[in-house]
Design an enzyme around this catalytic site. Sequence first.
Site, mmCIF file in Angstrom:
data_model
loop_
_atom_site.group_PDB
_atom_site.id
_atom_site.type_symbol
_atom_site.label_atom_id
_atom_site.label_comp_id
_atom_site.label_asym_id
_atom_site.label_seq_id
_atom_site.Cartn_x
_atom_site.Cartn_y
_atom_site.Cartn_z
ATOM 1 N N ASP A 15 0.776 -1.244 0.000
ATOM 2 C CA ASP A 15 0.000 0.000 0.000
ATOM 3 C C ASP A 15 0.812 1.301 0.000
ATOM 4 O O ASP A 15 0.475 2.243 0.743
ATOM 5 C CB ASP A 15 -0.956 0.014 1.197
ATOM 6 C CG ASP A 15 -1.940 -1.147 1.188
ATOM 7 O OD1 ASP A 15 -1.886 -1.979 0.269
ATOM 8 O OD2 ASP A 15 -2.757 -1.225 2.114
ATOM 9 N N LYS A 108 -7.282 -4.744 -3.029
ATOM 10 C CA LYS A 108 -8.059 -5.150 -1.865
ATOM 11 C C LYS A 108 -9.028 -4.060 -1.430
ATOM 12 O O LYS A 108 -8.847 -2.893 -1.756
ATOM 13 C CB LYS A 108 -7.140 -5.551 -0.708
ATOM 14 C CG LYS A 108 -6.221 -4.447 -0.209
ATOM 15 C CD LYS A 108 -5.216 -4.997 0.798
ATOM 16 C CE LYS A 108 -4.249 -3.941 1.285
ATOM 17 N NZ LYS A 108 -4.838 -2.905 2.129
ATOM 18 N N CYS A 150 -2.000 -2.354 7.829
ATOM 19 C CA CYS A 150 -1.901 -3.253 6.670
ATOM 20 C C CYS A 150 -0.610 -4.062 6.647
ATOM 21 O O CYS A 150 -0.619 -5.219 6.237
ATOM 22 C CB CYS A 150 -2.105 -2.468 5.382
ATOM 23 S SG CYS A 150 -3.758 -1.714 5.319
#
Length: 195
Positions: A15, A108, A150
């Site tokens: 990310d 996601k 994350c």
Amino acid sequence: MSDRHSAKRALLVVDIQNDFVEGGALGVTGGTAVATRVAELLQGEHGYDMVVASRDWHNASGDNGGHFALDAEPDFVNTWPVHCVAGSFGAEYHSALQDAEFDVEIFKGQGEPAYSAFEGSSADGLKLEEILKEAGVKHLDVVGIATDYCVLQSSEDAYWAGFRVRVLKDFVAGVAAETSAKALDELRAMGAEVV
């Protein structure tokens, strides 16, 4: 046997997107520095058989399963400001990574909260665990944003899926110092390496 089947060590880039670095909708202090370090790591001979990148890719409409705070202030634990909407500037990789070559991309959070890269799937619908195991990956190094969300959950899922996990602590940035330190302690306690 093809290279795809001989991969043993992979890097998971979690990310590193515009909305998660300074100035983004959920900017994390140190995010830009992490993006730069990861880009430098990926230049030249980095020693990984496979490089995978994940990114939040939330739906533009709706609250994505309660993930977006649309009708109230976000609590920054379970609800968040709108971020990383699919196709938006905020969902793009940080500019330092624009020339990076990823073998696999995982998307996601499409209509639901999703912190772990193992909850997402590739453009052709494959799950990360399946992709890594098919490639023969045993060792997974994890870098990216955010350490306490994350990165933590992706690393935990990788560990429980049977991979030998290392988190490269100079290549991660977290939302808060206290929760980031706690996340790294949790990972060490479960058997992952923090190097």
